[in-house]
Design an enzyme around this catalytic site. Structure first.
Site, PDB file in Angstrom:
ATOM      1  N   ASP A  96      28.344  43.550  38.167  1.00 33.06           N
ATOM      2  CA  ASP A  96      29.756  43.846  38.394  1.00 33.06           C
ATOM      3  C   ASP A  96      30.534  42.609  37.956  1.00 33.06           C
ATOM      4  O   ASP A  96      30.573  41.603  38.664  1.00 33.06           O
ATOM      5  CB  ASP A  96      29.996  44.144  39.872  1.00 33.06           C
ATOM      6  N   TRP A 132      32.347  42.542  47.600  1.00 34.98           N
ATOM      7  CA  TRP A 132      32.164  43.629  46.640  1.00 34.98           C
ATOM      8  C   TRP A 132      30.711  44.025  46.483  1.00 34.98           C
ATOM      9  O   TRP A 132      30.380  45.218  46.372  1.00 34.98           O
ATOM     10  CB  TRP A 132      32.810  43.277  45.300  1.00 34.98           C
ATOM     11  N   LYS A 141      41.962  43.178  36.035  1.00 41.19           N
ATOM     12  CA  LYS A 141      42.060  41.732  36.248  1.00 41.19           C
ATOM     13  C   LYS A 141      42.273  41.032  34.896  1.00 41.19           C
ATOM     14  O   LYS A 141      43.354  40.549  34.604  1.00 41.19           O
ATOM     15  CB  LYS A 141      40.797  41.208  36.942  1.00 41.19           C
TER      16      LYS A 141
HETATM   17  C1  LIG Z   1      34.373  42.333  41.837  1.00 34.92           C
HETATM   18  C2  LIG Z   1      35.049  43.633  42.079  1.00 34.92           C
HETATM   19  N1  LIG Z   1      34.308  44.760  42.127  1.00 34.92           N
HETATM   20  C3  LIG Z   1      34.887  45.957  42.360  1.00 34.92           C
HETATM   21  C4  LIG Z   1      36.240  46.104  42.542  1.00 34.92           C
HETATM   22  C5  LIG Z   1      36.796  47.473  42.813  1.00 34.92           C
HETATM   23  O1  LIG Z   1      37.460  47.953  41.675  1.00 34.92           O
HETATM   24  P1  LIG Z   1      38.303  49.300  41.773  1.00 34.92           P
HETATM   25  O2  LIG Z   1      39.382  49.060  42.762  1.00 34.92           O
HETATM   26  O3  LIG Z   1      38.803  49.508  40.384  1.00 34.92           O
HETATM   27  O4  LIG Z   1      37.378  50.393  42.209  1.00 34.92           O
HETATM   28  C6  LIG Z   1      37.053  44.945  42.496  1.00 34.92           C
HETATM   29  C7  LIG Z   1      38.517  44.943  42.648  1.00 34.92           C
HETATM   30  O5  LIG Z   1      39.298  45.635  42.972  1.00 34.92           O
HETATM   31  C8  LIG Z   1      36.434  43.706  42.266  1.00 34.92           C
HETATM   32  O6  LIG Z   1      37.179  42.578  42.242  1.00 34.92           O
HETATM   33 MG   LIG Z   2      42.105  45.480  42.371  1.00 30.37          MG
END
Ligand SMILES: Cc1ncc(COP(=O)(O)O)c(C=O)c1O
Ligand SMILES: [Mg+2]
Ligand SMILES: Cc1ncc(COP(=O)(O)O)c(C=O)c1O
Ligand SMILES: [Mg+2]
Ligand SMILES: [Mg+2]
Ligand SMILES: [Mg+2]
Lengths: 364, 364
Positions: free
Chosen positions: A173, A103, A197
């Site tokens: 994040d 991520w 989550k």
């Molecule tokens: C740590 C982390 N950052 C970002 C995201 C991306 O989030 P989204 O799918 O809501 O854009 C996720 C999971 O999906 C994540 O676990």
């Molecule tokens: Mg997700």
């Protein structure tokens, strides 16, 4: 009611049953309102009170001071990957990124489109199985901000405390750990988390931002992407994701009233994770954890079995016992058990028992 | 169940009761899945099938051909105000905007930040009470696109058919009329609608885009804002608003199976609106419609009473009869009755009866 399974999905993820029951009870009409939460105007007194309660709950759980704005946005954490540099990274400035997994890398990719960036640390050489020590970070004291991912959902590595970054605004994040334990928000410039989550359904993302950073937002940037506009309008510049905010309110009610706050939640999370990590540690390598011991996550337990065949067998047999969504992310392989706040102890115990039995049957 | 009111909110707005009942029934566990719609991964077979069914329903209802992509996005229609010029308005090009009310003006404001624009028609001089004739439009045959708002939610003016724009891609904000009648999608380059009026809860926005326009998206633009990325990933580049898409699927099931398609829906909408407009037309000016007769909306019926005191009295007495959310938008004043697809005939009849009585008691 249909029988419920224990669902170890990484997100959208398991919800507290009392929250689901509240939603169910009031779906046709909120008490005293005569209309569903899905039907009422975001400008109605009823909804405004719900949004204010959601914010007040978060402020109470995390002791968030008035120096911070709390925003409820759409677009997921990925839209934050872009909004952060678009708002905070001025012309001629650079931003630091700590890369501890998938991520963080995706966040960096979006930041590079918006301006200068620098990598303060990268765990790639050991396949993102560990975290940096403070001395390992290559920090730029002039950076516009420093970004890190407090829990890498895919690799299962999680910071125990914030990296030390001096005066540079720390941007975090926290998507896959938000509300799993108490936090000192005053250490952060900006902290964000998609709700799916620990905090609610997908479709709403919480952004906690120090108010002095709002002045960095250029009034000429796209309106929806401008933090200052959302802060000025209490997240109602346009129609917010009303249902998601309502569920966030119910989940934070549950944390405050049923669980008893984030200290109690943290204790539960430690207890749950220990059950699984003890199995790994006592398995003589049958279950090989992906993360180094001191950096492993209380939220996402990642490990591999001796072969792909055994992995598939594990997932299949677990499912027959109503233990679902255990397959690891394709980029890491193996097994991932996501045991967020709402996963009951009983679910983790059942998985633990299954793992012990599966090993006894299949280890050579 | 708590007693339900008739809720004339402009959005989020009234939902079909059978849809709310389905959501309620399955909130703790989708049949055969053992987990709530709020808990399942967007990559699970179950959710992918729901999203595909939502798209298939839309394609069926609107006869959308394979030349078009159907996207489910976050950020509301306001994020579209920015995404449209960011994706479609190339350097050195200009876009035309037809201004028939508040929303068109807000769309233009965001477009101006991204590039050159031109106003093809502006209804401001008569306070947005009417629509242009085709001959009135000042069109640029080289424009990157021409944007209009098919139903202005605040003023209550609604196009009966698309403006004629030749070869220039037609971009339509259909937020507050989407699915109210059949539509010839092939006339459009892009059509978008936030769901919270006719299609579902807030938090999901439908974008129908002609595939040849996708190549205009610059790969270096922010990922979440890039139509091409969303099209390439079936709206799952990141976690989509799963609950909103699920409700959209249920609403479109209702349109197909309970209502019997968009021709039937259109007949119902005409019948409902006529009930209210007949009262206006026969009120000797006691109820003064905001919109000119030939341009008035079947979705948002806007009118004024002789005084602010009578307006407040109207809203208050209506509420006592469980007719809620009738206050007009602050920028137009008076009364607005939003009678979207899901508002039952019985609700409109009750409002009609109330209006007749109120006039008899209060007209001099
Ligand atoms: C740590 C982390 N950052 C970002 C995201 C991306 O989030 P989204 O799918 O809501 O854009 C996720 C999971 O999906 C994540 O676990
Ligand atoms: Mg997700
Ligand atoms: C015609 C029209 N366009 C745009 C919007 C803005 O949508 P959102 O609040 O989802 O951004 C609305 C209503 O809210 C609308 O009625
Ligand atoms: Mg910048
Ligand atoms: Mg609205
Ligand atoms: Mg451009």
């Amino acid at each position: 009611m249909t029988q419920r399974v224990y669902n170890f999905s990484a997100g959208p993820a398991v919800m507290p049953v009392p929250v689901l029951e509240s939603i169910q009870r009031d779906m046709l009409a909120l008490p005293g309102v005569g209309a569903s939460i899905l039907e009422i105007s975001h400008r109605s007194g009823t909804f405004v009170a719900i949004a204010e309660a959601a914010e007040a709950n978060l402020r109470k759980l995390l002791s968030i001071s008035d120096d911070y704005a709390v925003l409820f946005l759409q677009g997921g954490s990925r839209l934050q990957f872009s909004m952060i540099p678009m708002n905070l990274l001025g012309k001629g400035q650079s931003a630091d990124y700590i890369l501890t997994g998938s991520w963080g890398n995706d966040a960096l990719k979006e930041a590079k489109k918006e301006g200068e960036t620098s990598v303060a640390w990268d765990g790639k050489s050991t396949n993102y199985d560990r975290l940096p020590k403070n001395g390992d970070l290559k920090l730029n004291p002039q950076a516009a901000y420093i970004h890190y991912t407090s829990n890498e959902t895919i690799q299962g590595v999680q910071f125990k405390s914030e990296p030390e970054v001096g005066e540079v605004p720390l941007v975090c994040d926290a998507s896959s750990e938000f509300l799993y334990k108490p936090l000192d928000v005053s250490k952060y410039g900006l902290l964000y988390a998609c709700a799916q989550k620990n905090a609610g359904p997908s479709g709403v993302t919480v952004v906690i931002i120090r108010k002095d950073l709002l002045k960095r937002s250029d009034p000429n940037m796209p309106g929806y992407l401008n933090y200052q506009i959302h802060a000025d309008n209490g997240s109602m510049w346009n129609t917010p994701p009303t249902f998601g905010i309502y569920v966030l309110k119910l989940v934070t009610d549950w944390l405050l009233n049923d669980v008893g706050g984030l200290d109690a939640m943290y204790q539960r999370n430690q207890d749950k994770a220990k059950l699984l990590y003890d199995v790994l540690d006592e398995s003589n390598g049958f279950y090989a954890g992906h993360a180094q011991r001191e950096d492993r996550s209380l939220m996402n337990v990642t490990f591999r079995l001796p072969s792909d065949e055994l992995t598939d067998q594990f997932v299949g047999e677990a499912k027959k016992q109503s233990l679902t969504d255990l397959k690891g992310h394709r980029s890491v392989g193996g097994i991932r058990a996501s045991i967020y706040n709402a996963m009951p102890l009983a679910g983790v115990e059942k998985l633990r028992d299954f793992m012990v039995e599966f090993k006894e049957k299949n280890a050579k």
